[in-house]
Design an enzyme around this catalytic site. Structure first.
Site, PDB file in Angstrom:
ATOM      1  N   HIS A 162       1.853  24.209  30.633  1.00 24.03           N
ATOM      2  CA  HIS A 162       1.913  23.563  31.653  1.00 24.03           C
ATOM      3  C   HIS A 162       1.649  24.604  32.959  1.00 24.03           C
ATOM      4  O   HIS A 162       1.560  25.685  32.677  1.00 24.03           O
ATOM      5  CB  HIS A 162       3.345  22.910  31.993  1.00 24.03           C
ATOM      6  CG  HIS A 162       4.464  23.626  31.882  1.00 24.03           C
ATOM      7  ND1 HIS A 162       5.164  24.077  33.394  1.00 24.03           N
ATOM      8  CD2 HIS A 162       5.326  24.560  31.113  1.00 24.03           C
ATOM      9  CE1 HIS A 162       6.043  24.859  33.009  1.00 24.03           C
ATOM     10  NE2 HIS A 162       6.207  25.028  31.785  1.00 24.03           N
ATOM     11  N   ASP A 180       3.678  27.615  26.108  1.00 24.16           N
ATOM     12  CA  ASP A 180       4.233  27.403  27.354  1.00 24.16           C
ATOM     13  C   ASP A 180       4.374  28.653  28.283  1.00 24.16           C
ATOM     14  O   ASP A 180       3.425  29.302  28.820  1.00 24.16           O
ATOM     15  CB  ASP A 180       5.543  26.829  27.300  1.00 24.16           C
ATOM     16  CG  ASP A 180       6.372  26.325  28.327  1.00 24.16           C
ATOM     17  OD1 ASP A 180       6.113  27.376  29.578  1.00 24.16           O
ATOM     18  OD2 ASP A 180       6.963  25.346  28.666  1.00 24.16           O
ATOM     19  N   GLU A 239       6.030  19.549  34.038  1.00 20.03           N
ATOM     20  CA  GLU A 239       6.858  19.818  33.050  1.00 20.03           C
ATOM     21  C   GLU A 239       8.319  20.257  33.100  1.00 20.03           C
ATOM     22  O   GLU A 239       9.307  19.674  32.430  1.00 20.03           O
ATOM     23  CB  GLU A 239       6.234  21.102  32.071  1.00 20.03           C
ATOM     24  CG  GLU A 239       6.716  21.205  30.623  1.00 20.03           C
ATOM     25  CD  GLU A 239       7.825  22.364  30.781  1.00 20.03           C
ATOM     26  OE1 GLU A 239       8.618  22.533  29.401  1.00 20.03           O
ATOM     27  OE2 GLU A 239       8.276  22.950  31.910  1.00 20.03           O
TER      28      GLU A 239
END
Ligand SMILES: *[C@@H]1O[C@H](CO)[C@@H](O)[C@H](O)[C@H]1NC(C)=O
Ligand SMILES: *[C@@H]1O[C@H](CO)[C@@H](O)[C@H](O)[C@H]1NC(C)=O
Ligand SMILES: *[C@@H]1O[C@H](CO)[C@@H](O)[C@H](O)[C@H]1NC(C)=O
Ligand SMILES: *[C@@H]1O[C@H](CO)[C@@H](O)[C@H](O)[C@H]1NC(C)=O
Ligand SMILES: *[C@@H]1O[C@H](CO)[C@@H](O)[C@H](O)[C@H]1NC(C)=O
Length: 738
Positions: free
Chosen positions: A379, A455, A426
């Site tokens: 994200h 991430d 996110e």
């Protein structure tokens, strides 16, 4: 990384002075880098010898092209300004990623959605130490430091808040609730402390804010305050040791605040089980009234505060002394349970509003099987500057893109399509990835080979930490053997990974973008990072900026490059290997282990695990059989690549790809229909620390507490449900009909 529901945070952030607290910079770092280069060269050379086929040569080239300067430059550019989802700054970050993809000559596009985000409009918090005294307001501001190069941009940082907190004003006595577990509230009740109508004060460090606020509400609290205790996040361990914090050390400064979301589900709250749409388009949405009554909303006002503010409140509290485990660290006041006499007045007004979010994609079309997708995702939106969370991952992904573009210039084209995804929103509820996965659900269900998430790519020192569905284990091990560990240059990522117990963890919780792919659709998934969250006390605070990464997270950006190497290599093998490198034998043994765990806990109770045990044996046979078939097929004469051979490979690959889908169930988990995966999902109130079978675990929990015939029957039902899913997976691997 958003917070993860129903699970424990990996570790409470205890003081652990790490040897590489300087992050490995300086002369030692340079020496390590020279050794690192030597090992890279040796590995690349050996890889050539071992695997002389064409794609493997490109894979070796990929490994040799890593560039720490590229990763650092992307990270710096992405983190100049704070970029919360739905803001102009995050739209600029989307354009940056789009441009990075296009300038590497990959077809790139943006898919927007209009989704319900939540922003603070007004916050105030005052403390009245006791009746008759004046109320003292808290400033609720995170302070910058002298010489902070981001001081000006810090003015754009969003006020500290909890997204989706209820709006309202509560003035009531405060009660201290430790880490905010339901057990903590049970303890308060046992001590005669009534939480009803009070303001609950809990501290971060063990469970996530959504669970803390939910537990507070369940105990009857009218509002919740969550603070970061200096003991867990503040630095300076031992007696007489002076506390040090950012920018002098990696620890959270006293005014630092960890923000987060309180929405308890995944995706746009207005479109809970179906895709959202772009602004100006028409899609069904829940109304504000529907949402106000939704169990996924926190329902009470809540606010995160700093260590300093938390301590100020605790100092003003009376009542019984809290137990030793509830106390603070060196130099902290004595913590008491309350209630009061201090009164907190919390006022929060938020704005829940439809805002545009943007997912950015680059598509590298496959040459032979363009309709099979290997998906890489990270994200882009951040609570503040996002240098660690999430743009350390974005920088690694763009560094991979740079290397793939160089491979393409040398003639490489993947066998299958590779899709690079930069998700939005996110932090609010995994919204960008969830809406896209819901919108493309059936296409993904029939075509996606795997979803590979990163991430946060680097927390700090600590080696490679993957979590994955088990058919990916062997591939993770193989790929990590090809990449030297930047912190231990005589070793590979594999060596240091294997020294962790367990080396690869599972995808039971989520808290990041693989949730929709794995838990909603059943796509084999992984997520990984270098180091763990305990190295990163500035999580979700103002101080998650480039300076922190440069000083503490990854001073030479070698860890970023190492993660990009292993992440990219796994993607390349999934995209290029003729037969998909999945091994379901490890899936069967993993499930067997997890079952043993649960069987032990149910000894002597009226429940049978044999349906599940039988289905796992069946899976083991099917996995072994397809593995042998694969060996035979690979041993066939390669110069005879007839149409028939090609179809045989494709048929076997389909079985390997679809077996994970079989673990899903249309109805989904009990009371949680979005979660379709019967093996992996976060489990509500998981006291057992299990790694699999969420509904078996919660039914077992209930049955053991109530010990009624009914409750044991419902556990038996859940065992049958999972056993049927496992049998379905074996049938898919076998590829026959009964
Ligand atoms: C709490 O604070 C709000 C906002 O400042 C104020 O309007 C309200 O009167 C206060 N409530 C009490 C009971 O003091
Ligand atoms: C909420 O946000 C919307 C969209 O940005 C804005 O038009 C509206 O004025 C805001 N409402 C409040 C109360 O701030
Ligand atoms: C990249 O690594 C080299 C060699 O260790 C180092 O000199 C350089 O400073 C690093 N670049 C960045 C941006 O950290
Ligand atoms: C593979 O098939 C080709 C073409 O029929 C034949 O010439 C060759 O000898 C075979 N190779 C092996 C190892 O069987
Ligand atoms: C559970 O209930 C059964 C049947 O009523 C009883 O025999 C057993 O002792 C109970 N077990 C526990 C641990 O309470």
């Amino acid at each position: 990384m958003a917070t993860s529901r129903g699970g424990k945070q990996s570790q409470p952030l205890l003081h652990s002075p790490t040897p590489a607290a300087d992050g490995g910079g300086g002369a030692a770092g340079r020496r390590r880098f020279v050794a690192f280069l030597a090992v890279t060269a040796a590995l690349v050379a050996s890889y050539h010898l071992l695997a002389p086929t064409n794609p493997s040569r490109y894979h070796a080239l990929f490994l040799s092209l890593g560039s720490n300067a590229t990763a650092a430059a992307h990270l710096r550019a992405l983190t100049l300004r704070p970029h919360v989802a739905g803001t102009e700054a995050n739209a600029a970050a989307a354009r940056y990623v789009l441009h990075a993809f296009s300038s590497l000559s990959f077809p790139a596009h943006i898919t927007p959605y209009s989704v319900l985000l939540s922003y603070p409009v007004h916050r105030s918090l005052t403390l009245t130490p006791s009746r008759g005294l004046a109320a003292k307001p808290f400033s609720l501001v995170q302070e910058t430091y002298k010489g902070d190069p981001y001081a000006e941009a810090a003015a754009e940082v969003i006020s500290t808040y909890f997204a989706y907190s209820a709006s309202g004003s509560v003035a009531a006595e405060v009660v201290y609730a430790n880490y905010g577990h339901s057990e903590d509230y049970a303890y308060l009740a046992s001590r005669g402390v009534d939480v009803a109508g009070k303001v609950a004060l809990a501290r971060y460090g063990d469970i996530h804010c959504e669970d803390m606020v939910r537990n507070a509400r369940a105990a009857g609290a009218a509002a919740a305050i969550v603070y970061t205790d200096a003991k867990d996040y503040g630095g300076g361990a031992g007696k007489g040791e002076k506390r040090r914090w950012f920018p002098d050390a990696r620890w959270l400064p006293p005014t630092g605040v960890q923000v987060g979301t309180l929405y308890y589900m995944n995706g746009d709250p207005t479109t809970p089980l179906w895709p959202s749409c772009a602004a100006g388009e028409d899609c069904e949405r829940l109304s504000a009234e529907d949402l106000a009554g939704s169990a996924a909303m926190p329902g009470i006002p809540a606010l995160p505060v700093s260590a300093r503010d938390g301590e100020t409140i605790l100092k003003a509290m009376g009542g019984d002394v809290a137990p030793p485990k509830w106390q603070g660290g060196e130099g902290a006041p004595v913590y008491r349970l309350g209630p009061g006499p201090a009164v907190l007045n919390l006022t929060y007004i938020g704005n829940e509003t439809l805002a545009t979010i943007e997912n950015v994609f680059a598509v590298i079309q496959g040459k032979e099987e363009p309709d099979r997708y290997v998906i890489i995702g990270n994200h882009r939106d951040a609570w503040t500057f996002g240098a660690v969370d999430p743009n350390s991952g974005t920088a690694a992904m763009l560094e991979i893109a740079g290397r793939l573009s160089k491979l393409q210039a040398k003639g490489w084209r993947p066998r299958r399509t590779i899709i690079l995804c930069s998700w939005d929103a996110e932090e609010f509820a995994l919204i960008g990835s969830t809406e896209w996965a819901e919108e493309n659900m059936d296409t993904l269900a029939s075509r996606a080979i795997a979803y590979l998430n990163v991430d946060i790519s680097v927390f700090g020192p600590g080696g490679l930490r993957p979590r994955a569905t088990p058919q990916l284990d062997e591939l993770i091990k193989e790929a990590s053997k090809m990449v030297p560990d930047p912190d231990e240059p005589s070793q590979t990522l594999y060596d240091t990974m294997m020294s962790h117990h367990p080396p690869i963890t599972r995808v039971a919780g989520a808290g990041t973008d693989f949730a929709a792919f794995l838990q909603h659709i059943g796509v084999p998934s992984l997520d990984m990072s270098y180091g763990t969250i305990k190295e990163y006390p500035v999580y979700h605070s103002l101080y998650d900026d480039y300076v922190w990464v440069e000083r503490f997270g990854d001073p030479l950006f070698h860890r970023h490059v190492a993660v990009a190497s292993v992440w990219g290599l796994i993607a390349l093998k999934l995209a290029d290997d003729e037969i998909i490198p999945f091994n379901y034998v490890s899936y069967a043994s993993e499930l067997e282990e997890c079952t043993k765990d649960i069987v032990d806990k149910c000894k002597g109770f009226p429940v049978s695990f044999s349906p599940l045990q039988k289905s796992i044996k069946q899976l083991e046979r099917a996995a072994t059989k397809i593995h042998k078939e694969k060996m035979l097929l690979q041993a066939e004469n390669w110069s005879l690549k007839t149409r028939q051979y090609t179809l045989k490979v494709r048929e076997m690959n389909d079985r390997l790809m679809m077996a994970e889908r079989a673990f899903t169930n249309r109805e989904g988990l009990a009371g949680r229909p979005w979660y379709k995966h019967m093996i992996y999902a976060s489990s509500d109130q998981d006291d057992w620390g299990t790694k699999a079978f969420p509904d078996i675990v919660s039914a077992m929990d209930k049955a053991k507490k109530s010990n009624t015939t009914e409750s044991w029957r419902s556990l038996q039902h859940e065992i049958y449900r999972v056993a049927r899913a496992v049998s379905k997976a074996s049938a898919v691997l076998d590829g026959g009909l009964t």
